[in-house]
Design a protein around this motif. Sequence first.
Motif, PDB file in Angstrom:
ATOM      1  N   HIS A  24      61.958  -1.179  20.440  1.00 48.17           N
ATOM      2  CA  HIS A  24      61.191   0.048  20.633  1.00 48.17           C
ATOM      3  C   HIS A  24      62.076   1.281  20.421  1.00 48.17           C
ATOM      4  O   HIS A  24      61.600   2.316  19.939  1.00 48.17           O
ATOM      5  CB  HIS A  24      60.550   0.089  22.029  1.00 48.17           C
ATOM      6  CG  HIS A  24      59.590   1.218  22.159  1.00 48.17           C
ATOM      7  ND1 HIS A  24      58.386   1.246  21.490  1.00 48.17           N
ATOM      8  CD2 HIS A  24      59.671   2.401  22.819  1.00 48.17           C
ATOM      9  CE1 HIS A  24      57.765   2.386  21.758  1.00 48.17           C
ATOM     10  NE2 HIS A  24      58.524   3.102  22.562  1.00 48.17           N
TER      11      HIS A  24
ATOM     12  N   GLU B 156      54.042   9.576  25.134  1.00 50.13           N
ATOM     13  CA  GLU B 156      53.490   8.494  24.316  1.00 50.13           C
ATOM     14  C   GLU B 156      54.534   8.009  23.311  1.00 50.13           C
ATOM     15  O   GLU B 156      54.714   6.811  23.107  1.00 50.13           O
ATOM     16  CB  GLU B 156      52.238   9.007  23.589  1.00 50.13           C
ATOM     17  CG  GLU B 156      51.445   7.900  22.916  1.00 50.13           C
ATOM     18  CD  GLU B 156      50.163   8.415  22.287  1.00 50.13           C
ATOM     19  OE1 GLU B 156      49.653   7.727  21.408  1.00 50.13           O
ATOM     20  OE2 GLU B 156      49.680   9.505  22.671  1.00 50.13           O
ATOM     21  N   GLU B 157      55.242   8.959  22.724  1.00 48.34           N
ATOM     22  CA  GLU B 157      56.251   8.634  21.715  1.00 48.34           C
ATOM     23  C   GLU B 157      57.376   7.767  22.285  1.00 48.34           C
ATOM     24  O   GLU B 157      57.905   6.894  21.612  1.00 48.34           O
ATOM     25  CB  GLU B 157      56.833   9.951  21.170  1.00 48.34           C
ATOM     26  CG  GLU B 157      57.421   9.846  19.794  1.00 48.34           C
ATOM     27  CD  GLU B 157      57.739  11.223  19.213  1.00 48.34           C
ATOM     28  OE1 GLU B 157      58.850  11.373  18.717  1.00 48.34           O
ATOM     29  OE2 GLU B 157      56.887  12.134  19.285  1.00 48.34           O
TER      30      GLU B 157
ATOM     31  N   TRP C 256      65.066   5.975  27.055  1.00 50.25           N
ATOM     32  CA  TRP C 256      63.931   6.585  26.340  1.00 50.25           C
ATOM     33  C   TRP C 256      63.597   7.947  26.921  1.00 50.25           C
ATOM     34  O   TRP C 256      63.318   8.892  26.179  1.00 50.25           O
ATOM     35  CB  TRP C 256      62.689   5.689  26.433  1.00 50.25           C
ATOM     36  CG  TRP C 256      62.860   4.336  25.834  1.00 50.25           C
ATOM     37  CD1 TRP C 256      63.838   3.932  24.956  1.00 50.25           C
ATOM     38  CD2 TRP C 256      62.035   3.183  26.063  1.00 50.25           C
ATOM     39  NE1 TRP C 256      63.670   2.603  24.640  1.00 50.25           N
ATOM     40  CE2 TRP C 256      62.576   2.119  25.294  1.00 50.25           C
ATOM     41  CE3 TRP C 256      60.905   2.946  26.838  1.00 50.25           C
ATOM     42  CZ2 TRP C 256      62.013   0.842  25.288  1.00 50.25           C
ATOM     43  CZ3 TRP C 256      60.339   1.679  26.833  1.00 50.25           C
ATOM     44  CH2 TRP C 256      60.895   0.633  26.063  1.00 50.25           C
TER      45      TRP C 256
ATOM     46  N   GLN D 158      64.310   2.179  29.790  1.00 50.50           N
ATOM     47  CA  GLN D 158      63.327   3.256  29.968  1.00 50.50           C
ATOM     48  C   GLN D 158      64.014   4.593  30.275  1.00 50.50           C
ATOM     49  O   GLN D 158      63.551   5.647  29.836  1.00 50.50           O
ATOM     50  CB  GLN D 158      62.355   2.892  31.093  1.00 50.50           C
ATOM     51  CG  GLN D 158      61.383   1.772  30.707  1.00 50.50           C
ATOM     52  CD  GLN D 158      60.590   1.280  31.900  1.00 50.50           C
ATOM     53  OE1 GLN D 158      61.085   1.240  33.030  1.00 50.50           O
ATOM     54  NE2 GLN D 158      59.338   0.894  31.662  1.00 50.50           N
TER      55      GLN D 158
ATOM     56  N   GLU E 190      63.379  -3.762  24.285  1.00 50.38           N
ATOM     57  CA  GLU E 190      63.730  -2.342  24.422  1.00 50.38           C
ATOM     58  C   GLU E 190      64.460  -1.835  23.181  1.00 50.38           C
ATOM     59  O   GLU E 190      64.216  -0.714  22.725  1.00 50.38           O
ATOM     60  CB  GLU E 190      64.597  -2.132  25.671  1.00 50.38           C
ATOM     61  CG  GLU E 190      63.816  -2.248  26.977  1.00 50.38           C
ATOM     62  CD  GLU E 190      64.704  -2.200  28.208  1.00 50.38           C
ATOM     63  OE1 GLU E 190      64.185  -1.903  29.291  1.00 50.38           O
ATOM     64  OE2 GLU E 190      65.925  -2.472  28.101  1.00 50.38           O
TER      65      GLU E 190
ATOM     66  N   THR F 242      54.016   6.720  28.892  1.00 51.35           N
ATOM     67  CA  THR F 242      52.758   7.324  29.363  1.00 51.35           C
ATOM     68  C   THR F 242      52.327   6.741  30.701  1.00 51.35           C
ATOM     69  O   THR F 242      51.874   7.474  31.597  1.00 51.35           O
ATOM     70  CB  THR F 242      51.648   7.124  28.312  1.00 51.35           C
ATOM     71  OG1 THR F 242      52.088   7.707  27.081  1.00 51.35           O
ATOM     72  CG2 THR F 242      50.348   7.779  28.741  1.00 51.35           C
TER      73      THR F 242
ATOM     74  N   ASN G 141      57.026   5.803  24.909  1.00 51.85           N
ATOM     75  CA  ASN G 141      56.465   4.609  25.565  1.00 51.85           C
ATOM     76  C   ASN G 141      56.465   4.705  27.099  1.00 51.85           C
ATOM     77  O   ASN G 141      56.602   3.695  27.787  1.00 51.85           O
ATOM     78  CB  ASN G 141      57.257   3.364  25.133  1.00 51.85           C
ATOM     79  CG  ASN G 141      56.396   2.105  25.140  1.00 51.85           C
ATOM     80  OD1 ASN G 141      55.198   2.174  24.925  1.00 51.85           O
ATOM     81  ND2 ASN G 141      57.001   0.964  25.394  1.00 51.85           N
TER      82      ASN G 141
END
Length: 251
Positions: free
Chosen positions: A185, A133-134, A155, A152, A182, A138, A136
């Motif tokens: 985030h 979740e942290e 992340w 991604q 991105e 999930t 992004n």
Amino acid sequence: MTSLLELSGISKSFDGFQAINNLSLQIGEPELRAVIGPNGAGKTTFMDIITGKTKPDTGTILFGDDNRSLIGMSESDIASLGIGRKFQKPTVFEAQTVRENLAMALKNPRGPFSVLFYRKTKDGAARLDSIAEEINLTDHLQRPAGELSHGQKQWLEIGMLLAQSPRLLLVDEPAAGMTAHEREHTTDILKRAAQTCAVIVVEHDMEFVRRLNCKVTVLHEGSVLAEGSLDHVTKNPTVIDVYLGRTDAGH
């Protein structure tokens, strides 16, 4: 805020080139710190020295509550103290799903073999979901990591480092190659991470650094040239002269 990492009088030269020159720096716990500077300022060598990849010629590096010296320790021993490093190019297991990547990183205690003995536990599953979740991701837990976008993957790699509960996280140019969304985030992820551990971000993108809204250290020729808020350091005439006035600044 207590001091977690303290570098004093660190110098390193390669074949006569002075990469780091009497560098002294303190990082608190928790803290978010941005390190900027022109190409050749010593930013990569600075990270290499902290993580044990490069041994300094002189100086001391103290880490943790017991002021343990990192000089002479191996890279794996330094990593086991809770110092994680994220390189510019993301390194994830592309054939494995996002969930499997995070599960492999949820190793406790830290060590190369604990991954082999990873067991699913309720606590582990809850922690994995919380990290997903942290960062992004999930909605992407079942996807192979190789299908993720560049941002991604970045992340995911940050999530894999966070899964190891680091005390210090070194992140190299996270904004490179990311879309504007991105990048935005990513600043959120790093700011949240810095609430529980120390995070050092080496970055060229000034807008990204501005969004981090943290203390900035400017390196030049292997030394600290200026330190303070981004507004403070960018008004420094010497910083303007050696870094901001150059055409490569910000790229």
